[in-house]
Design a protein around this motif. Structure first.
Motif, PDB file in Angstrom:
ATOM      1  N   GLN A 150       0.899  -1.135  -0.093  1.00  0.00           N
ATOM      2  CA  GLN A 150       0.150  -0.097   0.072  1.00  0.00           C
ATOM      3  C   GLN A 150       1.015   1.325   0.036  1.00  0.00           C
ATOM      4  O   GLN A 150       1.739   1.288   0.903  1.00  0.00           O
ATOM      5  CB  GLN A 150      -0.734   0.055   1.236  1.00  0.00           C
ATOM      6  N   LEU A 151       0.728   2.117  -0.931  1.00  0.00           N
ATOM      7  CA  LEU A 151       1.328   3.598  -0.910  1.00  0.00           C
ATOM      8  C   LEU A 151       0.692   4.450  -0.220  1.00  0.00           C
ATOM      9  O   LEU A 151      -0.415   4.483   0.114  1.00  0.00           O
ATOM     10  CB  LEU A 151       1.415   3.890  -2.421  1.00  0.00           C
ATOM     11  N   PRO A 152       1.524   5.581   0.322  1.00  0.00           N
ATOM     12  CA  PRO A 152       0.914   6.786   0.926  1.00  0.00           C
ATOM     13  C   PRO A 152      -0.204   7.202   0.449  1.00  0.00           C
ATOM     14  O   PRO A 152      -1.020   7.997   1.195  1.00  0.00           O
ATOM     15  CB  PRO A 152       2.086   7.634   1.149  1.00  0.00           C
ATOM     16  N   ASN A 153      -0.305   7.395  -1.068  1.00  0.00           N
ATOM     17  CA  ASN A 153      -1.543   7.990  -1.587  1.00  0.00           C
ATOM     18  C   ASN A 153      -2.646   7.300  -1.774  1.00  0.00           C
ATOM     19  O   ASN A 153      -3.707   7.746  -2.338  1.00  0.00           O
ATOM     20  CB  ASN A 153      -0.844   8.521  -3.118  1.00  0.00           C
TER      21      ASN A 153
END
Length: 72
Positions: free
Chosen positions: A44-47
């Protein structure tokens, strides 16, 4: 040798890439008695988006990790 060192390799991969915890690798034989472990998962990416991750580990016949690579 295919699965003899699986636990050792799993611990190393899970410690370095926690998002792959619990994923089982696919195993394939390579010339010279080496075994290739391939782990696939996503991170999961921060965005809020997710990115797939592939980790490949080459293990010698004696159980030594020769190479560990990861996709971005």
């Amino acid at each position: 040798m295919s699965g003899a060192y699986k636990e050792k390799v799993n611990k190393k991969v899970y410690r370095q890439f926690p998002e792959l915890e619990g994923k089982s690798p696919s195993l394939s034989s390579r010339p010279g008695g080496e075994t290739l472990y391939t782990y696939k998962g996503s991170v999961q990416l921060p965005n809020g988006k997710s990115m797939s991750r592939v980790v490949r580990v080459v293990v010698s016949e004696s159980g030594r990790i020769l190479k560990l690579t990861s996709s971005r």
